[in-house]
Scaffold this active site. Structure first.
Site, short mmCIF file in Angstrom:
data_model
loop_
_atom_site.label_atom_id
_atom_site.label_comp_id
_atom_site.label_asym_id
_atom_site.label_seq_id
_atom_site.Cartn_x
_atom_site.Cartn_y
_atom_site.Cartn_z
N SER A 222 0.81 -1.27 0.07
CA SER A 222 -0.17 0.11 -0.16
C SER A 222 1.05 1.43 0.10
CB SER A 222 -0.93 -0.12 1.25
OG SER A 222 -0.30 0.29 2.35
N ASP A 223 0.21 2.30 -0.37
CA ASP A 223 1.01 3.64 -0.17
C ASP A 223 0.72 3.99 1.19
OD1 ASP A 223 2.02 6.02 -0.19
OD2 ASP A 223 1.06 6.60 -2.38
N TRP A 224 1.36 4.99 1.69
CA TRP A 224 1.48 5.16 3.32
C TRP A 224 -0.01 5.43 3.75
CZ3 TRP A 224 5.22 2.77 1.56
CH2 TRP A 224 6.05 2.15 2.33
N PHE A 225 -0.61 4.77 4.57
CA PHE A 225 -1.90 4.94 5.24
C PHE A 225 -3.02 4.70 4.01
CE2 PHE A 225 1.02 7.53 7.67
CZ PHE A 225 0.80 6.86 8.89
N GLY A 226 -2.68 4.12 3.14
CA GLY A 226 -3.51 3.88 1.85
C GLY A 226 -4.17 2.64 1.74
#
Length: 825
Positions: A222-226
């Site tokens: 995932s992208d960060w916090f995605g």
């Protein structure tokens, strides 16, 4: 190591533990089984490591992606990939979060600078080269953002609504080729939704297309916090939730397995892919050393200087005013807001703490020392934020949010920007700390100055004890620091030159619940207010010089992750500055620094325009090399420059098409992006895709084809090129395919091959360009396959999208179809 045997030894809880990060930058280790953790690091124009977004251990700063796109030189980009892998290792990391291959759709994307091109073929060629270079050194590349992240507006919730044909023809090919040609080891999902579903839980995208059709065997992160769910993301094919500690995995995923929402085999397969990644980067051979150090090498400096020159695009050169002859220069005016400031990179997660930066003014002073006098004037400002406070800042860290008691630790930093992923002491918590920052500012001139501050968290700024900016009372979220900070607050004060003013900032960490994501950051600065007198000074400086070099554009405050641009005009009073300087000195040369296209109502009033983008830490040397003729501007535009913003396919006046409406942005232009739109709709560009001038001239002989009948083996096209000018240089030969008539609306032509050739004066050479049946195709949604209809196609060879030096008609005798699960391209 036997991955399956290792998985057999692991409990469900241990397998699950591998599927989320331990912290912001590392994966989870399992000591019992000697499974190490590895670190990842941001890119793509450097390797920052695990430090602050705006500080940390120094790193080599390479040109941004659009500058690499402008090189049209995959071999050189691969060389940068090899160099960059060394930087990744110097930061104790094993995975580089790069390259970024989203498509230049609107010209307003805040991360336009971080992407290569509007064309999928050029993007894919450079991405494959970049990945091969990085991964040849045992470092994994994580290509991003998969998929449909062409805008920063509401990016964490916006649905990019894209028809499948456009996806298959425009937005997915760079990812597809990264898998099939480069063997990319990791893919990062994007923040946005795709056709209504978050990409991090999009099974069609992550499993059906990526794994089953393309054969991808690496990890999806995932992208960060995605990531936003437990069962949905795992079942869709998302292997790694970042950052850690886990929010949606851990005990929640174990329970989802026990409740039958996730099959244990799905967890095992994902854990196996994580272990395979560790094996591929050599983590089992020797546990990675996660420590960081600066790695400043002369060969990297030389490479950056070459990359900068090869990516610079000469857009105008009236009467061959460039290159400047040193012998004819007595006094040179260096003017503009980007002249003394080294604008070497864009903003956001691509930022690094460069070893050093060379401004254009410094580069020209070094190159012209003993030859010509240099006069400098700023003229105007172009900042979106106040000029960053530079100088020693004593930061006293406290437990709790009151800046009270004895500080836990005192640290001295060198500027007024702080972005905390970690704090300088283990005794402190990001959820409950405060900092008192103190620095001294001494103005160089009398007059009004403005102080500016933006903060994710609550903060107050004092000058000599007077509260000047209140960033705590009535705090509201704005556009800075990825949309987690307030809009910058500015206050003006009259200051006296030579007097020292004490700036004190008190920062209080925010409650995480107020943010959605827990970011803690602050930025403060001070800047002299520039008015009419500054422009007049620039005019007077220009009038007294042989040549006026005007350095204008944007900077990393505008070209940045987290927000899109408001328009395509030069910010501030830069257009006025160009017009007035050019009126005062007819030898006016504009050097542009932007992360994408810009409108040029002043173009006819200047003699030359050189676009240098953000070329990395060697900026000033690159500029001097180019202006004085020590290097050739070898770049060609990777993105069409429209005459006006409304000439762009995405800018229709309909907010549902851009910037989005009710949580959806509709890609109504479908496949007609960039030059495809300009061709099909008859819209004349300011500068066409692929355009660029040089300091020499080339002749292209008529192209020749190995055959004019297309078979499965394809066709080879050769073009003889001669350098007919007086000096060495390079040209980019581009091949476009014009399709046969059909009932399907198709672009007038599409780039299908290119080659860059460097020749000495008087030298000739031959380039070979290959095309295959797929290069003639469009994606047939009903058939679920790429389809080339039988008939006549025209191959157009030239030096940009509107250049027709040579054409060849070829015949496809029978229909060709390419299945989406064909593992070759």
């Amino acid at each position: 190591m036997n991955i399956e045997a290792m998985l057999d030894l692991m409990s469900l809880e241990e397998q699950v533990s591998l599927l989320a990060g331990e912290d912001f930058w590392t994966t989870v280790a399992i000591d019992r089984l000697n499974i190490p953790k590895i670190k990842v690091t941001d890119g793509p124009n450097g390797a920052r490591g695990g430090g602050s977004l705006v500080g940390g251990v120094k790193a080599t700063c390479y040109p941004v992606a659009i500058a690499l796109g402008a090189t049209w030189n995959p071999d050189l980009v691969a060389e940068m990939g090899v160099s960059l892998a060394g930087q990744v290792k110097s930061k104790g990391a094993s995975v580089l979060l790069a390259p970024t291959v989203n498509i230049h759709r609107s010209g307003l994307n805040g991360r336009n600078f971080e992407c290569y091109s509007e064309d999928p073929m050029l993007t894919a060629s450079l991405a494959v080269a970049y990945i091969k270079g990085v991964q040849s050194q045992g470092v994994a590349a994580a290509i991003k953002h998969f998929a449909g992240n062409e805008s920063e507006i509401e990016r964490q919730t916006m649905s990019s609504d894209i028809d499948e044909r456009a996806l298959r023809e425009i937005y997915l090919p760079p990812f597809e080729q990264a898998v099939k040609k480069a063997g990319v080891m990791a893919v990062m999902s994007s923040y946005n939704r795709l056709n209504g579903t978050y990409t991090s839980e999009h099974s069609w995208l992550l499993t059906q297309v990526l794994r089953e059709q393309w054969g991808f065997d690496g990890i999806v992160m995932s992208d960060w916090f995605g990531s936003h769910s437990t069962a949905e993301t795992v079942n869709a094919g998302l292997d790694l939730e970042m950052p850690g500690p886990s929010r949606d995995r851990g005990a929640k995923l174990v329970e989802a397995v026990r409740q039958g929402q996730v099959d244990p085999g799905t967890v095992r397969a994902a854990a196996g892919r994580i272990l395979t990644l560790l094996q591929r980067v050599g983590a089992f051979d020797a546990a990675p050393d996660l420590s960081e150090h600066a790695h400043d090498l002369p060969q990297d400096r030389a490479l950056i200087r070459r990359l900068g020159a090869e990516g610079a695009v000469l857009l105008k050169n009236e009467d061959d005013v460039l290159p400047l002859a040193k012998s004819g220069l007595r006094r040179v005016a260096v003017i503009g807001p980007n002249s003394a400031q080294a604008r070497v990179m864009g903003g956001g997660s691509a930022q690094i703490n460069a070893h050093y930066t060379i401004s254009p003014l410094d580069g020209l002073r070094a190159a012209l020392q003993g030859t010509a006098d240099i006069a400098h004037a700023v003229g105007c400002s172009n900042g979106r934020l106040a000029q960053l406070f530079e100088g020693a800042v004593e930061a006293r860290y406290y437990k709790g949010v009151g800046c009270q008691g004895e500080p836990v630790i005192v640290v001295t930093e060198q500027n007024g920007e702080f972005f905390w992923f970690d704090l300088p002491s283990s005794e402190l918590s990001l959820k409950d700390f405060s900092v008192r920052m103190t620095g001294a500012f001494t103005p160089k001139e009398n007059g009004q100055h403005f102080f500016g501050m933006t903060n994710a968290g609550l903060a107050k700024l004092y000058v000599d004890g007077e509260l000047v900016i209140d960033g705590a009372t009535d705090w509201t979220k704005g556009e800075n620091f990825f949309g987690t900070a307030n809009s910058e607050i500015r206050e003006v004060r009259d200051l006296r030159a030579g007097r020292s003013y004490t700036i004190t900032v008190e920062y209080l960490s925010p409650p995480p619940a107020d943010y959605g994501i827990n970011l803690t950051a602050i930025r403060f600065g001070v800047e002299k207010v520039l008015g009419d007198e500054a422009i007049q000074e620039a005019v007077d400086t220009a009038r007294a010089a042989d040549v006026a070099l005007v350095f204008v554009g944007r900077n990393g405050q505008w070209d940045t992750e987290g927000q899109d641009l408001p328009d395509m005009r030069l910010p501030g009073r830069q257009e006025e500055l160009i017009e007035r300087v050019s009126a005062a000195n007819p030898n006016c040369i504009v050097v542009l620094q932007t992360g994408g296209p810009v409108e040029m109502p002043w173009l006819d009033k200047v003699r030359a325009v050189l676009q240098v983008w953000y070329p990395g830490q060697e900026l000033g040397h690159v500029v001097a090399d180019l202006l004085l003729g020590d290097q050739e501007p070898g770049g060609r535009l990777p993105q069409t420059f429209p005459r006006r913003l409304t000439d762009n396919a995405a800018i229709t006046g309909d907010p549902s098409v851009y910037p989005g409406k009710d949580g959806h942005v509709r890609y109504a232009e479908s496949v007609f992006v960039g030059y495809r739109h300009h061709d099909a709709r008859g819209v004349e560009p300011l500068f066409p895709f692929g355009f660029g001038l040089g300091y020499t001239s080339f002749r292209l002989d008529a192209a020749e084809a190995s055959t004019t009948i297309m078979a499965d083996s394809g066709i080879e096209v050769s073009v003889r090129v001669a350098n007919t000018g007086a000096r060495a240089g390079a040209d980019v030969i581009q091949l476009y395919v014009e399709p046969t008539a059909s009932d399907i609306e198709r672009p007038v032509k599409e780039l299908r091959a290119f080659a860059k050739i460097a020749l000495q004066s008087g030298e000739s050479g031959t380039v070979s360009l290959s095309i295959t049946p797929r290069d003639l195709s469009y994606y047939d949604v009903e058939l679920g396959a790429f389809r080339s209809l039988p008939g006549r196609y025209r191959l157009v060879i030239g030096s940009h999208a509107q250049d027709r030096r040579s054409t060849i008609d070829i015949e496809l005798p029978q229909e060709w179809r390419g299945a989406v699960d064909d593992r070759t391209i």
